[in-house]
Design a protein around this motif. Structure first.
Motif, PDB file in Angstrom:
ATOM      1  N   ILE A   1       0.006  -2.915  -8.088  1.00 60.86           N
ATOM      2  CA  ILE A   1       0.065  -3.015  -6.631  1.00 60.86           C
ATOM      3  C   ILE A   1      -1.317  -3.251  -6.029  1.00 60.86           C
ATOM      4  O   ILE A   1      -1.505  -4.130  -5.175  1.00 60.86           O
ATOM      5  CB  ILE A   1       0.695  -1.747  -6.027  1.00 60.86           C
ATOM      6  CG1 ILE A   1       2.186  -1.686  -6.370  1.00 60.86           C
ATOM      7  CG2 ILE A   1       0.497  -1.703  -4.522  1.00 60.86           C
ATOM      8  CD1 ILE A   1       3.009  -2.814  -5.786  1.00 60.86           C
ATOM      9  N   PHE A   2      -2.309  -2.490  -6.446  1.00 57.79           N
ATOM     10  CA  PHE A   2      -3.633  -2.621  -5.844  1.00 57.79           C
ATOM     11  C   PHE A   2      -4.318  -3.930  -6.237  1.00 57.79           C
ATOM     12  O   PHE A   2      -5.113  -4.473  -5.469  1.00 57.79           O
ATOM     13  CB  PHE A   2      -4.508  -1.423  -6.198  1.00 57.79           C
ATOM     14  CG  PHE A   2      -4.210  -0.212  -5.372  1.00 57.79           C
ATOM     15  CD1 PHE A   2      -4.502  -0.201  -4.014  1.00 57.79           C
ATOM     16  CD2 PHE A   2      -3.605   0.904  -5.921  1.00 57.79           C
ATOM     17  CE1 PHE A   2      -4.217   0.911  -3.229  1.00 57.79           C
ATOM     18  CE2 PHE A   2      -3.306   2.016  -5.150  1.00 57.79           C
ATOM     19  CZ  PHE A   2      -3.622   2.019  -3.794  1.00 57.79           C
ATOM     20  N   LEU A   3      -4.009  -4.448  -7.427  1.00 59.41           N
ATOM     21  CA  LEU A   3      -4.502  -5.782  -7.784  1.00 59.41           C
ATOM     22  C   LEU A   3      -3.921  -6.813  -6.824  1.00 59.41           C
ATOM     23  O   LEU A   3      -4.641  -7.708  -6.341  1.00 59.41           O
ATOM     24  CB  LEU A   3      -4.112  -6.114  -9.224  1.00 59.41           C
ATOM     25  CG  LEU A   3      -4.420  -7.543  -9.686  1.00 59.41           C
ATOM     26  CD1 LEU A   3      -5.918  -7.842  -9.583  1.00 59.41           C
ATOM     27  CD2 LEU A   3      -3.921  -7.761 -11.114  1.00 59.41           C
ATOM     28  N   PHE A   4      -2.640  -6.658  -6.526  1.00 63.87           N
ATOM     29  CA  PHE A   4      -2.000  -7.587  -5.601  1.00 63.87           C
ATOM     30  C   PHE A   4      -2.629  -7.505  -4.213  1.00 63.87           C
ATOM     31  O   PHE A   4      -2.934  -8.525  -3.587  1.00 63.87           O
ATOM     32  CB  PHE A   4      -0.503  -7.285  -5.523  1.00 63.87           C
ATOM     33  CG  PHE A   4       0.289  -8.340  -4.817  1.00 63.87           C
ATOM     34  CD1 PHE A   4       1.007  -9.272  -5.530  1.00 63.87           C
ATOM     35  CD2 PHE A   4       0.317  -8.405  -3.433  1.00 63.87           C
ATOM     36  CE1 PHE A   4       1.729 -10.260  -4.880  1.00 63.87           C
ATOM     37  CE2 PHE A   4       1.025  -9.370  -2.774  1.00 63.87           C
ATOM     38  CZ  PHE A   4       1.745 -10.312  -3.498  1.00 63.87           C
ATOM     39  N   VAL A   5      -2.816  -6.272  -3.723  1.00 64.57           N
ATOM     40  CA  VAL A   5      -3.380  -6.091  -2.378  1.00 64.57           C
ATOM     41  C   VAL A   5      -4.799  -6.645  -2.308  1.00 64.57           C
ATOM     42  O   VAL A   5      -5.191  -7.272  -1.313  1.00 64.57           O
ATOM     43  CB  VAL A   5      -3.353  -4.610  -1.977  1.00 64.57           C
ATOM     44  CG1 VAL A   5      -4.130  -4.385  -0.681  1.00 64.57           C
ATOM     45  CG2 VAL A   5      -1.917  -4.137  -1.816  1.00 64.57           C
TER      46      VAL A   5
ATOM     47  N   ALA B   1       4.450  -8.038 -12.224  1.00 69.27           N
ATOM     48  CA  ALA B   1       5.062  -7.699 -13.513  1.00 69.27           C
ATOM     49  C   ALA B   1       4.517  -6.380 -14.052  1.00 69.27           C
ATOM     50  O   ALA B   1       5.267  -5.562 -14.602  1.00 69.27           O
ATOM     51  CB  ALA B   1       4.810  -8.826 -14.512  1.00 69.27           C
ATOM     52  N   ILE B   2       3.222  -6.140 -13.877  1.00 70.88           N
ATOM     53  CA  ILE B   2       2.622  -4.878 -14.325  1.00 70.88           C
ATOM     54  C   ILE B   2       3.241  -3.705 -13.563  1.00 70.88           C
ATOM     55  O   ILE B   2       3.568  -2.659 -14.144  1.00 70.88           O
ATOM     56  CB  ILE B   2       1.095  -4.906 -14.113  1.00 70.88           C
ATOM     57  CG1 ILE B   2       0.461  -5.945 -15.049  1.00 70.88           C
ATOM     58  CG2 ILE B   2       0.488  -3.524 -14.357  1.00 70.88           C
ATOM     59  CD1 ILE B   2      -1.022  -6.155 -14.788  1.00 70.88           C
TER      60      ILE B   2
ATOM     61  N   LEU C   1       0.809  -1.220   0.000  1.00 71.50           N
ATOM     62  CA  LEU C   1       0.000   0.000   0.000  1.00 71.50           C
ATOM     63  C   LEU C   1       0.845   1.275   0.000  1.00 71.50           C
ATOM     64  O   LEU C   1       0.321   2.367  -0.198  1.00 71.50           O
ATOM     65  CB  LEU C   1      -0.939   0.002   1.207  1.00 71.50           C
ATOM     66  CG  LEU C   1      -2.104  -0.983   1.118  1.00 71.50           C
ATOM     67  CD1 LEU C   1      -2.844  -1.070   2.440  1.00 71.50           C
ATOM     68  CD2 LEU C   1      -3.050  -0.588  -0.004  1.00 71.50           C
ATOM     69  N   GLY C   2       2.136   1.131   0.204  1.00 72.99           N
ATOM     70  CA  GLY C   2       3.018   2.284   0.101  1.00 72.99           C
ATOM     71  C   GLY C   2       3.022   2.904  -1.290  1.00 72.99           C
ATOM     72  O   GLY C   2       3.527   4.012  -1.487  1.00 72.99           O
TER      73      GLY C   2
ATOM     74  N   PHE D   1      -0.797 -13.072  -8.781  1.00 71.81           N
ATOM     75  CA  PHE D   1       0.193 -12.319  -8.010  1.00 71.81           C
ATOM     76  C   PHE D   1       1.381 -11.949  -8.898  1.00 71.81           C
ATOM     77  O   PHE D   1       1.867 -10.807  -8.887  1.00 71.81           O
ATOM     78  CB  PHE D   1       0.682 -13.154  -6.816  1.00 71.81           C
ATOM     79  CG  PHE D   1      -0.234 -13.132  -5.625  1.00 71.81           C
ATOM     80  CD1 PHE D   1      -1.082 -12.064  -5.390  1.00 71.81           C
ATOM     81  CD2 PHE D   1      -0.237 -14.188  -4.725  1.00 71.81           C
ATOM     82  CE1 PHE D   1      -1.916 -12.031  -4.289  1.00 71.81           C
ATOM     83  CE2 PHE D   1      -1.067 -14.180  -3.619  1.00 71.81           C
ATOM     84  CZ  PHE D   1      -1.910 -13.098  -3.398  1.00 71.81           C
ATOM     85  N   VAL D   2       1.886 -12.928  -9.636  1.00 69.00           N
ATOM     86  CA  VAL D   2       3.042 -12.696 -10.513  1.00 69.00           C
ATOM     87  C   VAL D   2       2.704 -11.667 -11.595  1.00 69.00           C
ATOM     88  O   VAL D   2       3.495 -10.772 -11.896  1.00 69.00           O
ATOM     89  CB  VAL D   2       3.500 -14.020 -11.149  1.00 69.00           C
ATOM     90  CG1 VAL D   2       4.622 -13.771 -12.162  1.00 69.00           C
ATOM     91  CG2 VAL D   2       3.968 -14.995 -10.074  1.00 69.00           C
TER      92      VAL D   2
END
Length: 345
Positions: free
Chosen positions: A142-146, A293-294, A107-108, A288-289
């Protein structure tokens, strides 16, 4: 068949428990507050580094000298930035104490948005279409990952074997980065320092999470002390890389690297060593991967198309800034293209 039903039910219960976890809901705003402090701190520290370079008359692109490092301690802007970064660390540590690492650490990336807006106003370099696409890639990944991690993140007790693994990998990383710096530092630019700092800060976040977890479990012994020492060493080297990166590139490029590379490293360690992604099925791991990568694509895109980098570079390539209007041929002192909409300062 019956076992499969029980397994699915267990995962479902786990998803609900993670999603409704009050600690997770509190950890998210703490991490976001830390991101805002990080962006403000980066802007002030960057200003301090620029002032020290003007005073000494020496650029720090190949590494800040001892005199320049001492000079930073006398610059009010750099001190204010350091205090703000201290608040950022406090917020981040608080978030990690009550929520899984792979949820709060990425989230940073919000710091990237705040820093980009601040730097655009301060420097007058309005974001271009390419740089906005790069920023969107960083944030989107990042937000997709979170979003995925919020459903699947789990926490377990950190063992001695986990800590030994983290410390061993960190030692190898420091040796490799040190060798590259010694041999190639006169050819390295901001991207190297940003990458190195991001990797080290990823280990700092992981070690901080491990130390906090072991203290919470009443397991503070010699190995935990070693982790604290390693944490301080990695943070010190990472801080030096960050200050050098400020002299080699704009602050939002530095933040872009830190807010993507740092969480990727921390998430990889959290998933592979600490087992925080054990509940995630294979399709989610693949996502996640893809999300990572994005985000990385966005960092390299920002490094290539950042308006301030293009403006200040003495080796502009026509294709780097081209968007159909022949950019890249004018020196940095020329008036920016109307498309950029750069306001007078």
């Amino acid at each position: 068949m019956h076992h499969g039903v029980e397994s699915a039910a267990g995962v479902s219960d786990q998803l609900i428990g993670v999603f409704q976890n009050p600690a997770l809901l509190l950890g998210i705003p703490l991490a976001l507050a830390g991101a805002v402090f990080m962006s403000l701190g980066a802007q002030y520290q960057h200003r301090g580094v620029e002032k020290v370079e003007r005073i000494t008359g020496v650029e720090g692109t190949t590494g800040l000298s001892g005199t320049q490092m001492k000079g930073l301690l006398t610059r009010p802007s750099w001190i204010i930035g350091t205090i703000m970064l201290g608040f950022a660390i406090l917020c981040q540590l608080s978030a990690m104490a009550i929520a899984p690492l792979i949820v709060v650490q990425p989230l940073g990336a919000v710091a990237l948005v705040v820093t980009t807006l601040l730097n655009a106003r301060v420097s007058g370099h309005s974001p271009t279409r390419q740089s906005l696409i790069a920023i969107s890639s960083c944030l989107g990944g990042i937000f997709l990952f979170v979003a995925l991690a919020a459903f699947y993140a789990v926490e377990r007790e950190i063992s001695n074997e986990d800590l030994f693994t983290i410390l061993a990998v960190l030692l190898v990383v420091i040796i490799v980065l040190g060798a590259f710096w010694l041999v190639l530092r006169h050819r390295m630019r901001a991207l190297f320092y940003v990458t190195g700092a991001g990797i080290l800060y990823g280990f700092v976040a992981t070690l901080a999470k491990a130390v906090i977890s072991r203290i919470q479990n009443g397991n503070f012994e010699w190995l935990t002390v070693v982790c604290v020492i390693a944490l301080i060493a990695a943070a010190a080297v990472g801080a030096y890389f960050v200050q050098t990166a400020y002299s080699s590139g704009p602050p939002d490029l530095v933040i872009a690297g830190l807010t993507v590379i740092d969480p990727i490293v921390a998430v990889l360690i959290g998933a592979l060593v600490l087992g925080e992604a054990e509940a995630a099925p294979v399709p989610v791991l693949i996502l996640f991967v893809v999300a990572g990568a994005i985000a990385v694509f966005g960092v390299f895109g920002l490094a290539r198309y950042h308006p301030q980098v293009l403006s200040e570079s003495q080796e502009l390539g026509i294709e780097r800034g081209s968007s159909g209007d022949g950019s890249g041929t004018a020196p940095s002192s020329d008036v920016p293209r109307p498309r950029d909409g750069e306001p007078p300062q």
